[in-house]
Motif scaffolding. Structure first.
Motif, mmCIF file in Angstrom:
data_model
loop_
_atom_site.group_PDB
_atom_site.id
_atom_site.type_symbol
_atom_site.label_atom_id
_atom_site.label_comp_id
_atom_site.label_asym_id
_atom_site.label_seq_id
_atom_site.Cartn_x
_atom_site.Cartn_y
_atom_site.Cartn_z
ATOM 1 N N HIS A 169 2.769 18.885 8.650
ATOM 2 C CA HIS A 169 1.789 18.328 7.706
ATOM 3 C C HIS A 169 2.071 16.866 7.382
ATOM 4 O O HIS A 169 1.148 16.055 7.305
ATOM 5 N N LEU A 170 3.334 16.504 7.180
ATOM 6 C CA LEU A 170 3.650 15.118 6.839
ATOM 7 C C LEU A 170 3.233 14.157 7.945
ATOM 8 O O LEU A 170 2.619 13.116 7.682
ATOM 9 N N LEU A 171 3.536 14.496 9.197
ATOM 10 C CA LEU A 171 3.177 13.598 10.303
ATOM 11 C C LEU A 171 1.665 13.553 10.516
ATOM 12 O O LEU A 171 1.107 12.479 10.777
ATOM 13 N N LYS A 230 -3.564 10.543 9.588
ATOM 14 C CA LYS A 230 -4.936 10.549 9.068
ATOM 15 C C LYS A 230 -5.113 9.505 7.967
ATOM 16 O O LYS A 230 -6.140 8.826 7.907
ATOM 17 N N SER A 231 -4.117 9.369 7.097
ATOM 18 C CA SER A 231 -4.201 8.381 6.012
ATOM 19 C C SER A 231 -4.281 6.963 6.568
ATOM 20 O O SER A 231 -5.061 6.144 6.074
ATOM 21 N N LEU A 232 -3.485 6.661 7.589
ATOM 22 C CA LEU A 232 -3.516 5.320 8.180
ATOM 23 C C LEU A 232 -4.902 5.008 8.745
ATOM 24 O O LEU A 232 -5.392 3.882 8.596
ATOM 25 N N LYS A 233 -5.531 5.994 9.363
ATOM 26 C CA LYS A 233 -6.887 5.790 9.890
ATOM 27 C C LYS A 233 -7.870 5.523 8.760
ATOM 28 O O LYS A 233 -8.695 4.614 8.844
ATOM 29 N N HIS A 235 12.173 10.456 7.445
ATOM 30 C CA HIS A 235 12.964 9.515 8.249
ATOM 31 C C HIS A 235 12.204 9.157 9.530
ATOM 32 O O HIS A 235 12.113 7.979 9.900
ATOM 33 N N THR A 236 11.636 10.142 10.183
ATOM 34 C CA THR A 236 10.865 9.923 11.410
ATOM 35 C C THR A 236 9.671 9.018 11.130
ATOM 36 O O THR A 236 9.377 8.099 11.914
ATOM 37 N N LEU A 284 0.842 -1.203 0.000
ATOM 38 C CA LEU A 284 0.000 0.000 0.000
ATOM 39 C C LEU A 284 0.869 1.242 0.000
ATOM 40 O O LEU A 284 1.878 1.304 0.710
ATOM 41 N N SER A 285 0.457 2.219 -0.775
ATOM 42 C CA SER A 285 1.148 3.507 -0.735
ATOM 43 C C SER A 285 0.119 4.618 -0.657
ATOM 44 O O SER A 285 -1.035 4.459 -1.047
ATOM 45 N N THR A 286 0.572 5.739 -0.108
ATOM 46 C CA THR A 286 -0.226 6.956 -0.122
ATOM 47 C C THR A 286 0.730 8.129 -0.198
ATOM 48 O O THR A 286 1.963 7.958 -0.163
ATOM 49 N N LYS A 287 0.176 9.318 -0.307
ATOM 50 C CA LYS A 287 0.995 10.503 -0.548
ATOM 51 C C LYS A 287 0.459 11.696 0.235
ATOM 52 O O LYS A 287 -0.702 11.711 0.628
ATOM 53 N N ALA A 288 1.331 12.700 0.385
ATOM 54 C CA ALA A 288 0.931 13.969 1.011
ATOM 55 C C ALA A 288 1.633 15.120 0.305
ATOM 56 O O ALA A 288 2.773 14.985 -0.134
#
Length: 187
Positions: free
Chosen positions: A102-104, A109-112, A141-142, A81-85
């Motif tokens: 925004h990335l974190l 939110k995407s995982l939910k 990296h985080t 699975l992939s997603t983007k921001a």
């Protein structure tokens, strides 16, 4: 139709099907009927597709929700699975771009919406000239270190910016981007 072939993600160990199913023009904006989407996903999966691509901005999260619900029917270990921001998700000035904030928040939110603990690949959906490269690379990296994503990559980045991100990551012992997603469709 022949048997699906799989390729390594660059030099890395992850194997992705040569054909992926993306949600950009498929789910949310065009096809809202979940039974139609379920049938599309089932046919793809049974045909050997293991790579399902998404982004937070596709139908403002609805594509992730629909795909997340349907992919519950398949064993997670069989899916990539992939997603983007990057693109704005609201009028808020911090709900866009590639800042650490925004990335974190976006990956959480995407995982939910996807109903999963992690994505295999998290893409920076475009390059963000307003954010220093060190902030982007440290944030990605985080995200990898926290296990929210196994790998990170770029989508439609200029080659020089990809090289800069890889160099910064290597110089600082950080996870580099491992894949670039250019705009491409069989159609």
């Amino acid at each position: 139709m022949g048997e699906m072939r799989y390729r390594k993600l660059g030099k890395w160990g992850l194997k992705v099907s040569e054909i992926s199913l993306g949600a950009w023009v498929t789910f949310g904006d065009v096809v809202k009927d979940k039974e139609t989407v379920r049938e599309i996903v089932r046919i793809a999966y049974e045909g050997g597709v293991n790579f399902f691509d998404n982004a937070d901005v596709y139908a403002k999260g609805l594509a992730e929700e629909i795909m997340g619900e349907i992919l519950q029917e398949f064993p997670r270990h069989t899916l990539v699975l992939s997603t983007k921001a990057y693109w704005p998700m609201s009028e808020d000035p911090n709900d866009r771009g590639l800042s650490r904030k925004h990335l974190l928040e976006s990956i959480t939110k995407s995982l939910k919406r996807l109903k999963t603990d992690y994505v295999d690949i998290f893409f920076a959906h475009r390059f963000d000239p307003e954010v220093p490269m060190e902030e982007i690379v440290y944030a990605m990296h985080t995200i990898v270190e926290k296990g929210y994503a196994l790998y990170w990559g770029t989508s439609e980045w200029p080659a020089a910016r990809i090289a800069e991100a890889v160099a910064f990551a290597r110089e600082n012992g950080l996870h580099p981007p491992v894949v670039e997603q250019p705009q491409y469709s069989m159609l």
